[in-house]
Scaffold this active site. Structure first.
Site, short mmCIF file in Angstrom:
data_model
loop_
_atom_site.label_atom_id
_atom_site.label_comp_id
_atom_site.label_asym_id
_atom_site.label_seq_id
_atom_site.Cartn_x
_atom_site.Cartn_y
_atom_site.Cartn_z
CG ASP A 79 -0.15 0.20 2.54
OD1 ASP A 79 1.10 0.26 2.51
OD2 ASP A 79 -0.79 0.30 3.59
CG ASP B 53 1.56 3.19 4.68
OD1 ASP B 53 0.49 2.70 5.04
OD2 ASP B 53 2.53 2.51 4.26
CG ASP C 248 -3.50 2.82 5.66
OD1 ASP C 248 -4.65 2.53 5.30
OD2 ASP C 248 -2.90 2.27 6.59
P1 UTP Z 1 2.41 -1.11 6.61
O1 UTP Z 1 1.59 -2.27 7.01
O2 UTP Z 1 1.91 -0.30 5.47
O3 UTP Z 1 3.88 -1.65 6.35
O4 UTP Z 1 2.57 -0.21 7.88
P2 UTP Z 1 5.02 -1.16 5.36
O5 UTP Z 1 6.27 -1.21 6.13
O6 UTP Z 1 4.66 0.15 4.73
O7 UTP Z 1 5.07 -2.32 4.32
P3 UTP Z 1 4.35 -2.45 2.90
O8 UTP Z 1 5.39 -2.10 1.92
O9 UTP Z 1 3.19 -1.51 2.86
O10 UTP Z 1 3.93 -3.86 2.82
C1 UTP Z 1 3.47 0.87 7.98
C2 UTP Z 1 3.73 1.21 9.40
O11 UTP Z 1 2.57 1.64 10.02
C3 UTP Z 1 2.37 1.01 11.24
C4 UTP Z 1 3.15 -0.29 11.20
O12 UTP Z 1 3.72 -0.56 12.43
C5 UTP Z 1 4.20 -0.01 10.18
O13 UTP Z 1 5.37 0.31 10.86
N1 UTP Z 1 0.94 0.70 11.43
C6 UTP Z 1 0.27 0.02 10.47
C7 UTP Z 1 0.31 1.08 12.56
O14 UTP Z 1 0.93 1.70 13.44
N2 UTP Z 1 -1.01 0.76 12.75
C8 UTP Z 1 -1.70 0.09 11.82
O15 UTP Z 1 -2.89 -0.20 12.02
C9 UTP Z 1 -1.04 -0.30 10.65
MN MN Z 2 2.77 0.45 3.70
#
Ligand code: UTP
Ligand code: MN
Length: 469
Positions: free
Chosen positions: A291, A293, A393
């Site tokens: 995704d 973020d 997100d």
């Molecule tokens: P992600 O699941 O998007 O991981 O969460 P990522 O590292 O970006 O990996 P990919 O590439 O998308 O697969 C990003 C950060 O947001 C935090 C997680 O701990 C992670 O460090 N997070 C995610 C939260 O704090 N709460 C959530 O509900 C989801």
């Molecule tokens: Mn991510």
């Protein structure tokens, strides 16, 4: 830490003498006895158990001689130096391996030298997650993260000497791969019906491990089975099914950049001065992700309130969203910890979205769901400019919490977990994506940058690119 039948015999013997013997580590354990196992191995095993037990320094690591002498006496004999296992100090490891057991005290680059081993350990971690065994899942993640932080490839078990977080199980898997090229356990897991079904089902947007497990028990194996079984899906899952192929295709850095432009424009249009930051894996330098973020804030505290619905509205008017759901997480410091006035109510909003990302003609690499909407068919060159469904997100934070949110959303997930473990176990502090609370001084510690948070925690600053634990 000995053969099963010998352990059973010695356990019976000592229980008959009134000793209490446990098979697993718990708060009740005071002495750990091993035979034919080095202090380093026992220490590594202990390191892998830290999720269940924080005060591991208070447990005695002993040789079998203490046990046999105690059996002879019929009570625990006082511990002498010769009974103790020789355990190297964490920071002065013998084989030149000096590695901290906290991942937040190490530099973990994206590119490393042990991909085959870390892929294997991560698969076992993922499988443990599918079985809801969080302790095991984290232990494998920690082991994998240690290998990622090594300066070179692991070529023999000797290279693991003195490394933290490598439990018996992880070492066994590594040994097998070093000797045979593959691990039979990893191969079996990967081929298993359960793993494959759980992987496919949790790959649906809106489906977590719990739901996937229920479905698996009912006999569902693939997303396509859901219709056959007449499963009712919620709105998120329905969208997840509709865009399954696109959402299982990794998001590229180029696509993330396109989205940054779009989200930036939306935010700037509804609230001039508001800023967005790309977080998550892309901020750590990853070239792909599941995704994208974004963190949104405004330099003036309070101006960010009600921003998210407006941004979503702006995007929807332009037909850029395929799905959206806002979660209004009211975060109240006073409710979580009684140390601050209730008038200071902070907001933390989040929106899960699926964007309809129009792809420029050149960057379009054959999206799997074409042909689609008529507007995607214009041009008539046969090379249609399509669109791709992409998970995005969006998180809005007040500026006073921005540094905490940035640190919390940059990841990796394990790095975050280790930061919180360090804060709690070593500093008596509680860290979240909103704030840092010092339990000793009973006060919140403010920070305007990630650097300040690391400093509050007594940690050396680790830049995002080296948080790939
Ligand atoms: P992600 O699941 O998007 O991981 O969460 P990522 O590292 O970006 O990996 P990919 O590439 O998308 O697969 C990003 C950060 O947001 C935090 C997680 O701990 C992670 O460090 N997070 C995610 C939260 O704090 N709460 C959530 O509900 C989801
Ligand atoms: Mn991510």
């Amino acid at each position: 830490m000995m053969g099963a039948s010998r352990r059973a015999f010695l356990s019976r013997l000592s229980r008959s003498k009134g000793f209490r013997v446990e098979d697993t580590l718990s708060q009740a354990v005071t002495h750990i006895v091993s035979e034919n196992t080095s202090g380093e191995e026992v220490q590594a095993w202990l390191e892998s158990q830290v999720t269940e037990r924080g005060d591991r320094d208070t447990v005695h690591l002993l040789d079998i001689t203490w046990f046999t002498e105690s059996m002879r006496e019929g009570c625990p004999v006082s511990i002498e130096d010769r009974h103790r296992l020789r355990v190297p100090e964490p920071s002065t490891q013998s084989a030149g391996n000096t590695m901290d057991s906290y991942a937040c005290r190490r530099r973990t680059p994206l590119q490393h030298h042990n991909m085959v081993l870390t892929d294997a350990l991560q698969l076992l971690s993922e499988n443990a997650e599918f079985c809801e065994n969080e302790g095991r899942s984290v232990a494998f993640k920690r082991a994998s993260a240690v290998l990622k932080a090594l300066q070179g490839p692991v070529c023999s078990l000797e290279d693991l000497r003195g490394l933290p977080c490598l439990g018996e199980h992880s070492r066994r898997v590594i040994k097998e791969i070093l000797e045979d090229g593959v691990s039979s356990e990893v191969e079996c897991t990967q081929q298993s019906e359960k793993y494959q079904a759980m992987k496919a089902l949790t790959g649906i947007f809106g489906v977590g491990v719990k739901t996937a497990q229920l479905w698996f028990w009912e006999g569902i194996r693939r997303p396509a089975d859901l219709q056959t079984f007449g499963k009712k899906l919620n709105r998120a899952q329905a969208a997840g099914m509709l865009y399954y192929e696109d959402l299982s295709t990794p998001v590229t850095r180029a696509e993330a950049d396109l989205l940054q432009g779009i989200v930036g424009e939306a935010v700037g249009a509804v609230l001039p001065g508001a800023r967005i930051t790309l977080t998550g894996g892309f901020r750590r330098g990853k070239q792909t992700g599941h995704d994208v973020d974004f963190l949104i804030t405004h330099p003036e505290e309070g101006r960010e309130e009600e921003l998210l619905p407006k941004v979503i509205g702006w995007l929807e008017t332009r037909d850029l969203l395929l799905y959206q759901k806002i979660h209004k997480n009211s975060y109240l410091e006073a409710k979580e910890w009684p140390a601050r006035s209730a008038s200071n109510m902070d907001r933390f909003e989040r929106c899960f979205t699926i964007f309809k990302l129009m792809l420029p003609r050149v960057a379009h690499q054959g999206s799997t769901q074409a042909p689609r909407a008529p507007e995607a068919q214009e041009g008539g060159t046969g090379e249609s400019p399509g669109w791709k469904a992409v998970r995005v997100d969006l998180v809005v934070t007040p500026i006073s919490q921005y540094a905490f949110a940035l640190l919390g959303w940059t990841g990796s997930q394990l790095f975050e977990r280790e930061l919180r473990r360090w804060a709690g176990q070593e500093k008596s502090m509680s860290l979240s994506s909103h704030a840092l609370f010092d339990s000793t001084r009973r006060q919140y510690l403010r920070a305007a940058s990630e650097e300040e948070i690391f400093a509050h925690l007594g940690l050396e600053f680790i830049p995002p690119a080296e948080r790939n634990a």
